[in-house]
Design a protein around this motif. Structure first.
Motif, PDB file in Angstrom:
ATOM      1  N   UNK A   1       0.822  -1.192   0.000  1.00  0.00           N
ATOM      2  CA  UNK A   1       0.000   0.000   0.000  1.00  0.00           C
ATOM      3  C   UNK A   1       0.867   1.257   0.000  1.00  0.00           C
ATOM      4  N   UNK A   2       1.942   1.214   0.781  1.00  0.00           N
ATOM      5  CA  UNK A   2       2.833   2.374   0.869  1.00  0.00           C
ATOM      6  C   UNK A   2       3.504   2.639  -0.472  1.00  0.00           C
ATOM      7  N   UNK A   3       3.883   1.579  -1.183  1.00  0.00           N
ATOM      8  CA  UNK A   3       4.530   1.752  -2.486  1.00  0.00           C
ATOM      9  C   UNK A   3       3.588   2.454  -3.466  1.00  0.00           C
ATOM     10  N   UNK A   4       2.322   2.097  -3.438  1.00  0.00           N
ATOM     11  CA  UNK A   4       1.336   2.741  -4.314  1.00  0.00           C
ATOM     12  C   UNK A   4       1.194   4.214  -3.940  1.00  0.00           C
ATOM     13  N   UNK A   5       1.111   4.498  -2.667  1.00  0.00           N
ATOM     14  CA  UNK A   5       0.959   5.881  -2.202  1.00  0.00           C
ATOM     15  C   UNK A   5       2.148   6.751  -2.583  1.00  0.00           C
ATOM     16  N   UNK A   6       3.351   6.181  -2.558  1.00  0.00           N
ATOM     17  CA  UNK A   6       4.570   6.948  -2.804  1.00  0.00           C
ATOM     18  C   UNK A   6       4.957   7.014  -4.284  1.00  0.00           C
ATOM     19  N   UNK A   7       4.283   6.269  -5.115  1.00  0.00           N
ATOM     20  CA  UNK A   7       4.641   6.216  -6.536  1.00  0.00           C
ATOM     21  C   UNK A   7       3.845   7.229  -7.344  1.00  0.00           C
ATOM     22  N   UNK A   8       4.471   7.739  -8.396  1.00  0.00           N
ATOM     23  CA  UNK A   8       3.759   8.614  -9.316  1.00  0.00           C
ATOM     24  C   UNK A   8       2.806   7.809 -10.188  1.00  0.00           C
ATOM     25  N   UNK A   9       3.229   6.624 -10.579  1.00  0.00           N
ATOM     26  CA  UNK A   9       2.412   5.739 -11.405  1.00  0.00           C
ATOM     27  C   UNK A   9       2.559   4.309 -10.896  1.00  0.00           C
ATOM     28  N   UNK A  10       1.544   3.511 -11.149  1.00  0.00           N
ATOM     29  CA  UNK A  10       1.592   2.083 -10.879  1.00  0.00           C
ATOM     30  C   UNK A  10       1.355   1.374 -12.198  1.00  0.00           C
ATOM     31  N   UNK A  11       2.329   0.601 -12.635  1.00  0.00           N
ATOM     32  CA  UNK A  11       2.212  -0.141 -13.885  1.00  0.00           C
ATOM     33  C   UNK A  11       1.714  -1.540 -13.545  1.00  0.00           C
ATOM     34  N   UNK A  12       0.574  -1.899 -14.125  1.00  0.00           N
ATOM     35  CA  UNK A  12      -0.017  -3.212 -13.904  1.00  0.00           C
ATOM     36  C   UNK A  12      -0.067  -3.967 -15.225  1.00  0.00           C
ATOM     37  N   UNK A  13       0.459  -5.171 -15.218  1.00  0.00           N
ATOM     38  CA  UNK A  13       0.421  -6.021 -16.411  1.00  0.00           C
ATOM     39  C   UNK A  13      -0.728  -7.000 -16.213  1.00  0.00           C
ATOM     40  N   UNK A  14      -1.807  -6.764 -16.929  1.00  0.00           N
ATOM     41  CA  UNK A  14      -3.012  -7.558 -16.782  1.00  0.00           C
ATOM     42  C   UNK A  14      -2.870  -8.859 -17.570  1.00  0.00           C
ATOM     43  N   UNK A  15      -2.703  -9.947 -16.835  1.00  0.00           N
ATOM     44  CA  UNK A  15      -2.518 -11.268 -17.436  1.00  0.00           C
ATOM     45  C   UNK A  15      -3.401 -12.259 -16.685  1.00  0.00           C
ATOM     46  N   UNK A  16      -3.419 -13.492 -17.143  1.00  0.00           N
ATOM     47  CA  UNK A  16      -4.173 -14.534 -16.426  1.00  0.00           C
ATOM     48  C   UNK A  16      -3.628 -14.703 -15.009  1.00  0.00           C
ATOM     49  N   UNK A  17      -2.311 -14.706 -14.879  1.00  0.00           N
ATOM     50  CA  UNK A  17      -1.707 -14.833 -13.546  1.00  0.00           C
ATOM     51  C   UNK A  17      -2.105 -13.670 -12.640  1.00  0.00           C
ATOM     52  N   UNK A  18      -2.155 -12.472 -13.187  1.00  0.00           N
ATOM     53  CA  UNK A  18      -2.579 -11.292 -12.428  1.00  0.00           C
ATOM     54  C   UNK A  18      -3.992 -11.512 -11.887  1.00  0.00           C
ATOM     55  N   UNK A  19      -4.884 -11.968 -12.759  1.00  0.00           N
ATOM     56  CA  UNK A  19      -6.284 -12.151 -12.374  1.00  0.00           C
ATOM     57  C   UNK A  19      -6.467 -13.253 -11.330  1.00  0.00           C
ATOM     58  N   UNK A  20      -5.554 -14.203 -11.300  1.00  0.00           N
ATOM     59  CA  UNK A  20      -5.645 -15.312 -10.344  1.00  0.00           C
ATOM     60  C   UNK A  20      -4.998 -14.980  -8.997  1.00  0.00           C
ATOM     61  N   UNK A  21      -4.328 -13.859  -8.912  1.00  0.00           N
ATOM     62  CA  UNK A  21      -3.608 -13.483  -7.698  1.00  0.00           C
ATOM     63  C   UNK A  21      -4.425 -12.494  -6.864  1.00  0.00           C
ATOM     64  N   UNK A  22      -4.714 -12.873  -5.634  1.00  0.00           N
ATOM     65  CA  UNK A  22      -5.415 -11.963  -4.731  1.00  0.00           C
ATOM     66  C   UNK A  22      -4.578 -10.716  -4.446  1.00  0.00           C
ATOM     67  N   UNK A  23      -3.244 -10.890  -4.359  1.00  0.00           N
ATOM     68  CA  UNK A  23      -2.353  -9.759  -4.081  1.00  0.00           C
ATOM     69  C   UNK A  23      -2.372  -8.750  -5.222  1.00  0.00           C
ATOM     70  N   UNK A  24      -2.380  -9.249  -6.447  1.00  0.00           N
ATOM     71  CA  UNK A  24      -2.403  -8.333  -7.596  1.00  0.00           C
ATOM     72  C   UNK A  24      -3.712  -7.543  -7.639  1.00  0.00           C
TER      73      UNK A  24
END
Length: 112
Positions: A1-24
């Motif tokens: 959460x802190x990394x998102x707050x401190x970042x200018x942008x968050x790059x997310x690669x939307x893949x099948x693995x991303x969708x299967x991950x609760x953390x993502x």
């Protein structure tokens, strides 16, 4: 959460693995909430081609894809488009030594 707050942008690669991950999905939601809170387009979404149909995506991802611009990886000039939407530093400094200069990557190499 802190990394998102401190970042200018968050790059997310939307893949099948991303969708299967609760953390993502948690990171997506955190970045989305922060973007709404700050009124800044923080999320850079890169959609891979191996995804299920849009109807099979989680509702929050569907809504986001329908309401914003995103990159589809593999399209012509994917690297150039990504570099274009990334924030730029206000000042670009010259390398202090020849060793530092080797760390710089020429932008023209990303033309594929």
């Amino acid at each position: 959460m802190r990394a998102v707050e401190c970042s200018k942008r968050t790059v997310l690669v939307l893949s099948r693995n991303f969708l299967e991950s609760e953390w993502c999905l948690l990171e997506f939601n955190a970045a989305h909430v922060q973007a709404l809170k700050d009124h800044v387009p923080r999320i850079i979404l890169i959609k891979l081609a191996d995804l299920p149909k849009d109807d099979d995506l989680p509702e929050e991802i569907q809504l986001y894809l329908n309401s914003t611009t995103y990159l589809t990886w593999g399209e012509k000039h994917s690297w150039s488009k990504l570099l274009y939407i990334l924030p730029r530093s206000q000042s670009i400094q010259k390398p202090e030594s020849r060793d530092d200069a080797r760390l710089l990557i020429p932008m023209t190499d990303f033309s594929a």
